[in-house]
Design a protein around this motif. Structure first.
Motif, PDB file in Angstrom:
ATOM      1  N   LEU A 280      34.458  -8.803  22.721  1.00  9.29           N
ATOM      2  CA  LEU A 280      35.872  -8.916  23.052  1.00  9.29           C
ATOM      3  C   LEU A 280      36.586  -7.598  22.794  1.00  9.29           C
ATOM      4  O   LEU A 280      36.214  -6.856  21.895  1.00  9.29           O
ATOM      5  N   PRO A 281      37.604  -7.273  23.602  1.00  9.04           N
ATOM      6  CA  PRO A 281      38.324  -6.005  23.384  1.00  9.04           C
ATOM      7  C   PRO A 281      38.967  -5.961  22.003  1.00  9.04           C
ATOM      8  O   PRO A 281      39.482  -6.950  21.496  1.00  9.04           O
ATOM      9  N   ASP A 282      38.915  -4.784  21.382  1.00  6.95           N
ATOM     10  CA  ASP A 282      39.518  -4.550  20.081  1.00  6.95           C
ATOM     11  C   ASP A 282      40.780  -3.734  20.281  1.00  6.95           C
ATOM     12  O   ASP A 282      40.724  -2.596  20.749  1.00  6.95           O
TER      13      ASP A 282
ATOM     14  N   PRO B  69      27.393  -1.377  19.618  1.00  4.60           N
ATOM     15  CA  PRO B  69      26.793  -1.040  20.913  1.00  4.60           C
ATOM     16  C   PRO B  69      27.768  -0.222  21.754  1.00  4.60           C
ATOM     17  O   PRO B  69      28.978  -0.452  21.729  1.00  4.60           O
ATOM     18  N   HIS B  70      27.238   0.716  22.512  1.00  2.00           N
ATOM     19  CA  HIS B  70      28.047   1.618  23.332  1.00  2.00           C
ATOM     20  C   HIS B  70      27.640   1.478  24.795  1.00  2.00           C
ATOM     21  O   HIS B  70      26.463   1.274  25.111  1.00  2.00           O
ATOM     22  N   ALA B  71      28.639   1.593  25.673  1.00  2.00           N
ATOM     23  CA  ALA B  71      28.412   1.628  27.114  1.00  2.00           C
ATOM     24  C   ALA B  71      28.470   3.078  27.577  1.00  2.00           C
ATOM     25  O   ALA B  71      29.360   3.832  27.178  1.00  2.00           O
ATOM     26  N   VAL B  72      27.530   3.458  28.437  1.00  2.00           N
ATOM     27  CA  VAL B  72      27.425   4.837  28.927  1.00  2.00           C
ATOM     28  C   VAL B  72      27.280   4.785  30.449  1.00  2.00           C
ATOM     29  O   VAL B  72      26.593   3.913  30.993  1.00  2.00           O
TER      30      VAL B  72
ATOM     31  N   HIS C 166      36.061  -1.313  22.887  1.00  4.24           N
ATOM     32  CA  HIS C 166      37.236  -0.472  23.115  1.00  4.24           C
ATOM     33  C   HIS C 166      37.310  -0.093  24.587  1.00  4.24           C
ATOM     34  O   HIS C 166      36.299   0.237  25.207  1.00  4.24           O
ATOM     35  N   PRO C 167      38.529  -0.106  25.175  1.00  2.00           N
ATOM     36  CA  PRO C 167      38.647   0.205  26.602  1.00  2.00           C
ATOM     37  C   PRO C 167      38.656   1.691  26.929  1.00  2.00           C
ATOM     38  O   PRO C 167      38.434   2.063  28.083  1.00  2.00           O
ATOM     39  N   ALA C 168      38.939   2.552  25.954  1.00  2.00           N
ATOM     40  CA  ALA C 168      39.098   3.987  26.233  1.00  2.00           C
ATOM     41  C   ALA C 168      37.737   4.667  26.287  1.00  2.00           C
ATOM     42  O   ALA C 168      36.874   4.447  25.433  1.00  2.00           O
ATOM     43  N   TRP C 169      37.557   5.531  27.300  1.00  2.00           N
ATOM     44  CA  TRP C 169      36.313   6.279  27.480  1.00  2.00           C
ATOM     45  C   TRP C 169      36.455   7.686  26.901  1.00  2.00           C
ATOM     46  O   TRP C 169      37.514   8.301  26.993  1.00  2.00           O
ATOM     47  N   SER C 170      35.379   8.180  26.304  1.00  2.00           N
ATOM     48  CA  SER C 170      35.254   9.598  25.956  1.00  2.00           C
ATOM     49  C   SER C 170      34.341  10.251  26.990  1.00  2.00           C
ATOM     50  O   SER C 170      33.428   9.610  27.519  1.00  2.00           O
ATOM     51  N   MET C 171      34.576  11.523  27.308  1.00  2.00           N
ATOM     52  CA  MET C 171      33.831  12.161  28.379  1.00  2.00           C
ATOM     53  C   MET C 171      33.357  13.546  27.974  1.00  2.00           C
ATOM     54  O   MET C 171      34.079  14.285  27.298  1.00  2.00           O
ATOM     55  N   VAL C 172      32.128  13.888  28.386  1.00  2.00           N
ATOM     56  CA  VAL C 172      31.558  15.218  28.211  1.00  2.00           C
ATOM     57  C   VAL C 172      30.904  15.621  29.526  1.00  2.00           C
ATOM     58  O   VAL C 172      30.626  14.776  30.375  1.00  2.00           O
ATOM     59  N   GLU C 173      30.673  16.926  29.692  1.00  2.00           N
ATOM     60  CA  GLU C 173      29.986  17.438  30.876  1.00  2.00           C
ATOM     61  C   GLU C 173      28.677  18.061  30.430  1.00  2.00           C
ATOM     62  O   GLU C 173      28.651  19.195  29.937  1.00  2.00           O
TER      63      GLU C 173
ATOM     64  N   GLN D 153      30.445   9.539  30.510  1.00  2.00           N
ATOM     65  CA  GLN D 153      31.460   8.811  29.763  1.00  2.00           C
ATOM     66  C   GLN D 153      30.784   7.773  28.870  1.00  2.00           C
ATOM     67  O   GLN D 153      29.767   7.190  29.258  1.00  2.00           O
ATOM     68  N   TYR D 154      31.359   7.555  27.687  1.00  2.00           N
ATOM     69  CA  TYR D 154      30.812   6.581  26.755  1.00  2.00           C
ATOM     70  C   TYR D 154      31.945   5.993  25.928  1.00  2.00           C
ATOM     71  O   TYR D 154      32.997   6.614  25.743  1.00  2.00           O
ATOM     72  N   ARG D 155      31.710   4.789  25.431  1.00  2.00           N
ATOM     73  CA  ARG D 155      32.693   4.105  24.596  1.00  2.00           C
ATOM     74  C   ARG D 155      32.006   2.934  23.912  1.00  2.00           C
ATOM     75  O   ARG D 155      31.028   2.383  24.440  1.00  2.00           O
ATOM     76  N   PRO D 156      32.497   2.535  22.727  1.00  2.00           N
ATOM     77  CA  PRO D 156      32.051   1.254  22.170  1.00  2.00           C
ATOM     78  C   PRO D 156      32.497   0.115  23.091  1.00  2.00           C
ATOM     79  O   PRO D 156      33.571   0.176  23.695  1.00  2.00           O
ATOM     80  N   VAL D 157      31.673  -0.898  23.215  1.00  2.00           N
ATOM     81  CA  VAL D 157      31.959  -1.950  24.185  1.00  2.00           C
ATOM     82  C   VAL D 157      33.229  -2.713  23.831  1.00  2.00           C
ATOM     83  O   VAL D 157      33.816  -3.366  24.694  1.00  2.00           O
TER      84      VAL D 157
END
Length: 445
Positions: A371-373, A288-291, A265-272, A259-263
């Motif tokens: 801060l959340p966007d 910056p992105h959180a993974v 934004h609260p929504a996660w994108s997911m791949v396998e 899972q990854y997302r820009p820091v």
């Protein structure tokens, strides 16, 4: 329970009986010496520990001079408390007839044990552990007896008895902890876990049937790293390793989800991913992105692991080849909004737009806000959107020009029925003039 665990059941009953009987006698087997335990709302009998049974004594509360029970009560060295409650807890002093100190007893009240809550988990396919917690706080010293056995297939005479099925003790690791570990378990077998809670007022047992296939939950992957991909401002490369607790065997592998997302934004994108590495191709440039990543048995046994600790990474902003097609670059270069913000290959070499040299005393660039966007996340690049809009505008202009040209040709060739003579119809040349009805023959010049 089956006859295979009859011996263990007898041991547990004997231990629980001994502990309960110890709670009602003067010698106290639980806790420090001089402490007796009882149940709230029940009658309680205290024994003077320093005198012989039957010798009359006087009872006092510690720190009080008021006599609770005299030597002429006929109860000897015992003190009876009817319907004891929390106000009766404390220290009691017993004295002999000559006023000598016979002993001191501390009363502590609580409740009998209830069946504990037990759960088991296997971090690999060879070992599993079980943890437990009390379902009711007794307020008294508590011990746990733990064991397990292998379940057998039911037969015509019930379950088959075999020494290889146990029961065996489940060692608590460390001793006294609320956790026990079973080593060398069989992946395709089922086991019955026995956890018995014991305190001075009784014992209560919880039985739990488990199989490694259903309780398998690997530890989170380790060593997660997130790196930028030079020359690609919308790509990030993530890599990780198997958890150290999982043995690497060709027939027991793990699969992963990322899972990854820009820091912001609260929504996660997911791949396998298919392996231990994944390239993210739709990252938001400049943010910056959180993974994070989790693991599961590749045959879907058990459940997904917990998420690994997050790792951060920012897409590359350095020199590199432009990742857009040539037609987007051509359309974008024709627009009056300025030069391309990214490098364009020229002469086979990367070309970077010139930048002004920063002054030595200029402040450091501000870090991106965390801060959340609240705005919805848009993975599309502004340059690509501009190029698409310009393309649509060009195609619209061409369509309008073609329509105007067709309209002009049609007006040019349209027959005029007011000022000029009527042209013969489409079928007029095919009909003889002398056969036209209602007309006389005329000479044709």
């Amino acid at each position: 329970m089956s006859s295979s665990c009859t011996g263990l059941s007898r041991v547990l009953v004997a231990v629980a009986t001994a502990l309960v009987s110890a709670a009602s006698s003067c010698p106290q087997a639980w806790g420090p010496p001089g402490v007796q335990y009882g149940q709230s709302g029940r009658s309680m009998t205290l024994c003077c520990p320093g005198v012989t049974a039957g010798v009359p004594v006087s009872w006092f509360r510690d720190g009080e001079t008021r006599l609770l029970q005299g030597p002429d009560s006929g109860l000897g060295h015992e003190l009876v408390l009817a319907l004891a409650d929390s106000t009766d807890e404390g220290t009691y002093i017993c004295r002999t007839l000559d006023g000598a100190l016979g002993g001191m007893v501390t009363l502590q009240l609580g409740y009998p044990p209830a069946r504990p809550v037990v759960s088991c988990r296997a971090a690999d396919y060879e070992n599993f552990s079980c943890t437990w917690s009390p379902s009711q706080v007794s307020g008294l010293p508590t011990r746990y007896l733990t064991s397990y056995r292998k379940k057998t297939v039911p037969g015509a005479d019930g379950q088959r008895v075999s020494p290889s099925t146990g029961p065996w003790p489940c060692p608590q690791d460390p001793p006294g902890a609320t956790r026990c570990v079973v080593h060398g378990a069989e992946f395709w077998s089922q086991y019955r876990i026995n956890v018995t809670e014991v305190n001075p007022l009784g014992a209560s047992t919880r039985l739990l049937d488990v199989s490694l296939q259903s309780i398998l939950r690997p530890d989170p992957p380790q060593g997660l790293r997130v790196e930028s991909v030079p020359g690609y401002p919308r790509r990030l490369r993530a890599s990780w390793m198997y958890p150290a607790s999982w043995p690497r065997q060709p027939h027991f592998l793990l699969k992963f989800r990322l899972q990854y997302r820009p820091v912001q934004h609260p929504a996660w994108s997911m791949v396998e991913p298919a392996g231990l590495e994944e390239v993210i191709t739709d990252a938001v440039a400049g943010l910056p992105h959180a993974v994070r990543v989790s693991a599961r048995d590749f045959l879907d046994a058990g459940t997904w692991s917990a998420w690994s600790p997050e790792a951060w990474g920012t897409p590359s902003t350095g020199p590199g080849l432009c990742p857009y097609p040539a037609w987007i670059i051509l359309v974008r270069s024709c627009l009056p909004s300025g030069p391309l913000p990214k490098e364009i290959p020229a002469g086979g070499k990367p070309y970077t737009q010139p930048k002004e040299n920063p002054q030595m005393d200029s402040p450091a660039p501000p870090r991106p806000s965390l801060l959340p966007d609240p705005r919805p996340l848009d993975h599309r690049d502004p340059l690509e959107q501009m190029a698409v809009l310009a393309s649509l505008g060009i195609f619209s202009c061409l369509g309008l020009a073609a329509g105007a040209l067709a309209l002009g040709l049609w007006l040019r060739l349209k027959p005029d029925g007011k000022d000029g003579p009527q042209k013969p119809g489409f079928l007029a040349p095919m009909i003889p003039v002398d056969k036209l009805p209602g007309e006389t023959k005329k000479s044709v010049c």
